[in-house]
Design an enzyme around this catalytic site. Structure first.
Site, mmCIF file in Angstrom:
data_model
loop_
_atom_site.group_PDB
_atom_site.id
_atom_site.type_symbol
_atom_site.label_atom_id
_atom_site.label_comp_id
_atom_site.label_asym_id
_atom_site.label_seq_id
_atom_site.Cartn_x
_atom_site.Cartn_y
_atom_site.Cartn_z
ATOM 1 N N ARG A 177 0.859 -1.178 0.000
ATOM 2 C CA ARG A 177 0.000 0.000 0.000
ATOM 3 C C ARG A 177 0.899 1.233 0.000
ATOM 4 O O ARG A 177 2.028 1.191 0.479
ATOM 5 C CB ARG A 177 -0.910 0.009 1.231
ATOM 6 C CG ARG A 177 -1.812 -1.214 1.345
ATOM 7 C CD ARG A 177 -2.585 -1.197 2.666
ATOM 8 N NE ARG A 177 -3.479 -2.342 2.786
ATOM 9 C CZ ARG A 177 -3.161 -3.504 3.343
ATOM 10 N NH1 ARG A 177 -1.930 -3.670 3.839
ATOM 11 N NH2 ARG A 177 -4.030 -4.487 3.415
ATOM 12 N N LYS A 181 -1.956 -2.878 7.950
ATOM 13 C CA LYS A 181 -3.094 -2.369 8.704
ATOM 14 C C LYS A 181 -3.135 -3.012 10.083
ATOM 15 O O LYS A 181 -2.822 -4.183 10.248
ATOM 16 C CB LYS A 181 -4.394 -2.671 7.956
ATOM 17 C CG LYS A 181 -4.589 -1.834 6.701
ATOM 18 C CD LYS A 181 -5.949 -2.087 6.084
ATOM 19 C CE LYS A 181 -6.205 -1.166 4.912
ATOM 20 N NZ LYS A 181 -7.535 -1.389 4.303
ATOM 21 N N HIS A 184 -3.293 2.240 -5.688
ATOM 22 C CA HIS A 184 -4.002 0.981 -5.488
ATOM 23 C C HIS A 184 -4.100 0.195 -6.793
ATOM 24 O O HIS A 184 -4.151 -1.036 -6.769
ATOM 25 C CB HIS A 184 -5.389 1.242 -4.901
ATOM 26 C CG HIS A 184 -5.629 0.495 -3.630
ATOM 27 N ND1 HIS A 184 -4.872 0.686 -2.494
ATOM 28 C CD2 HIS A 184 -6.510 -0.491 -3.319
ATOM 29 C CE1 HIS A 184 -5.292 -0.122 -1.536
ATOM 30 N NE2 HIS A 184 -6.275 -0.851 -2.017
ATOM 31 N N ARG A 208 -1.104 -1.821 -7.019
ATOM 32 C CA ARG A 208 -1.257 -2.955 -6.095
ATOM 33 C C ARG A 208 -2.155 -4.026 -6.713
ATOM 34 O O ARG A 208 -1.870 -5.221 -6.607
ATOM 35 C CB ARG A 208 -1.828 -2.435 -4.772
ATOM 36 C CG ARG A 208 -2.040 -3.477 -3.688
ATOM 37 C CD ARG A 208 -2.314 -2.741 -2.374
ATOM 38 N NE ARG A 208 -3.061 -3.533 -1.423
ATOM 39 C CZ ARG A 208 -2.528 -4.406 -0.582
ATOM 40 N NH1 ARG A 208 -1.235 -4.639 -0.592
ATOM 41 N NH2 ARG A 208 -3.286 -5.065 0.276
ATOM 42 N N HIS A 255 -3.683 -9.391 3.327
ATOM 43 C CA HIS A 255 -5.126 -9.490 3.534
ATOM 44 C C HIS A 255 -5.419 -10.389 4.730
ATOM 45 O O HIS A 255 -4.842 -11.476 4.853
ATOM 46 C CB HIS A 255 -5.813 -10.081 2.297
ATOM 47 C CG HIS A 255 -5.858 -9.153 1.132
ATOM 48 N ND1 HIS A 255 -5.976 -9.584 -0.177
ATOM 49 C CD2 HIS A 255 -5.803 -7.801 1.058
ATOM 50 C CE1 HIS A 255 -5.987 -8.547 -0.991
ATOM 51 N NE2 HIS A 255 -5.882 -7.455 -0.264
ATOM 52 N N TYR A 312 -9.501 -10.892 -7.077
ATOM 53 C CA TYR A 312 -8.537 -10.825 -8.175
ATOM 54 C C TYR A 312 -8.635 -12.036 -9.096
ATOM 55 O O TYR A 312 -8.270 -11.956 -10.263
ATOM 56 C CB TYR A 312 -7.115 -10.688 -7.624
ATOM 57 C CG TYR A 312 -6.913 -9.407 -6.866
ATOM 58 C CD1 TYR A 312 -6.766 -8.195 -7.541
ATOM 59 C CD2 TYR A 312 -6.912 -9.390 -5.479
ATOM 60 C CE1 TYR A 312 -6.605 -7.011 -6.848
ATOM 61 C CE2 TYR A 312 -6.757 -8.206 -4.779
ATOM 62 C CZ TYR A 312 -6.608 -7.022 -5.466
ATOM 63 O OH TYR A 312 -6.467 -5.848 -4.781
#
Length: 316
Positions: free
Chosen positions: A162, A186, A261, A264, A287, A296
């Site tokens: 990110r 995150k 993004h 990414r 994730h 994806y």
């Protein structure tokens, strides 16, 4: 205007998030923005205290977010953004119950809007290569900013990081010998990801010939450990990194609205197209759930479907 009581209650929750939950600065900023909008919504309805809020007030807030206010220049939010705002509102009301400010959690039963399933946009491999080559960074005559920009873009694509993770990197987070980078994801979760040789070469060139030049422009006593520095020797901001990418896309002739993004997304899509296991891609992307990564696979299936539709005699 938000009343003093609402302001106090809102600030109490934000202080709790900072002190007790230690949430990330970016998350805190999003919560604050959403809750300020919520408190204005309540004030406009004549509500001066959380104890006077009903479930319908929370539901109407969601409706207002999705509708927007063109007369005031307030844009409508997507289902995803509105759902994010509801998370902040729910947290506020749970906090109010826990602190004895209210008796009931009126936001608990309010359901977020269902977002449409949008396929993430990605660049082709050729477009990514054109993007990377547009910033230079391969000549000894290149200046420190060019070297930095090439290293940044190479790293973003090589690691799928990110933009906040990339600009948050410190020098000690990168091991060019082992070709790994330690990313802070995150929720403060760390992950160690491999880095491709082109990205390592770009990083080496920047660290040897570019970063020291930029670091000398900053205040010596307050030297930052950040890898990516701005022209004044401080840590590069997310906004400036975004601009680096947009400038590179413009120079490469890519007009599809490139964002960090999207790079990414391209990382994940190209890995899956190359046969990578989805669980591996999940780990590389950081994730929490493989469900997030599965979106994806739909992109790659869509690409296969388009080829099939154009080539199979019984496709139409």
């Amino acid at each position: 205007m938000t009343t003093a009581a609402l302001q106090t209650q809102l600030q109490g929750y934000l202080d709790y998030l900072i002190i007790e939950r230690s949430i990330a600065a970016n998350t805190l900023s999003s919560y604050r923005r959403d809750l300020i909008r919520y408190s204005k919504h309540l004030s406009d309805r004549g509500i001066e205290d959380l104890a006077k809020v009903g479930e319908h007030d929370v539901s109407e807030f969601l409706v207002a977010l999705r509708r927007g206010d063109p007369d005031s220049g307030v844009a409508a939010l997507s289902a995803v953004s509105a759902a994010r705002a509801l998370i902040a509102v729910r947290g506020l009301h749970r906090f109010a119950v826990a602190e004895g400010l209210v008796d009931l959690d009126v936001a608990r039963a309010v359901r977020p809007p269902t977002p449409g399933r949008r396929l993430p946009k990605s660049l082709t491999v050729d477009e990514v290569l054109a993007l990377l080559e547009s910033v230079g960074g391969e000549s000894r005559a290149d200046g420190p900013l060019v070297l930095r920009n090439r290293a940044l873009l190479e790293l973003l694509y090589s690691t799928g990081s990110r933009i906040s993770e990339a600009v948050g990197l410190d020098v000690d987070d990168v091991d060019t010998q082992a070709r790994t980078v330690l990313l802070q994801g995150k929720g403060g979760k760390q992950r160690l990801v491999p880095v491709g040789r082109p990205a390592v070469q770009a990083l080496d060139a920047y660290l040897v010939r570019g970063r020291s030049d930029l670091a000398r422009r900053g205040p010596g006593m307050l030297a930052t450990p950040a890898i990516f520095l701005n022209a004044r020797g401080g840590r590069l901001s997310r906004q400036s990194a975004w601009q680096v990418l947009q400038d590179a896309a413009e120079h490469a002739g890519i007009t599809s609205g490139v964002s960090p993004h999207m790079l990414r997304h391209s990382f994940a899509t190209h890995l899956l197209e190359g046969g990578a296991d989805i669980r591996v891609v999940q780990e590389l992307m950081g994730h929490a759930s493989v469900t997030t990564t599965q979106i994806y696979t739909l992109v790659t299936v869509q690409a296969l479907r388009e080829v099939w539709a154009g080539a199979h005699p019984r496709a139409k």
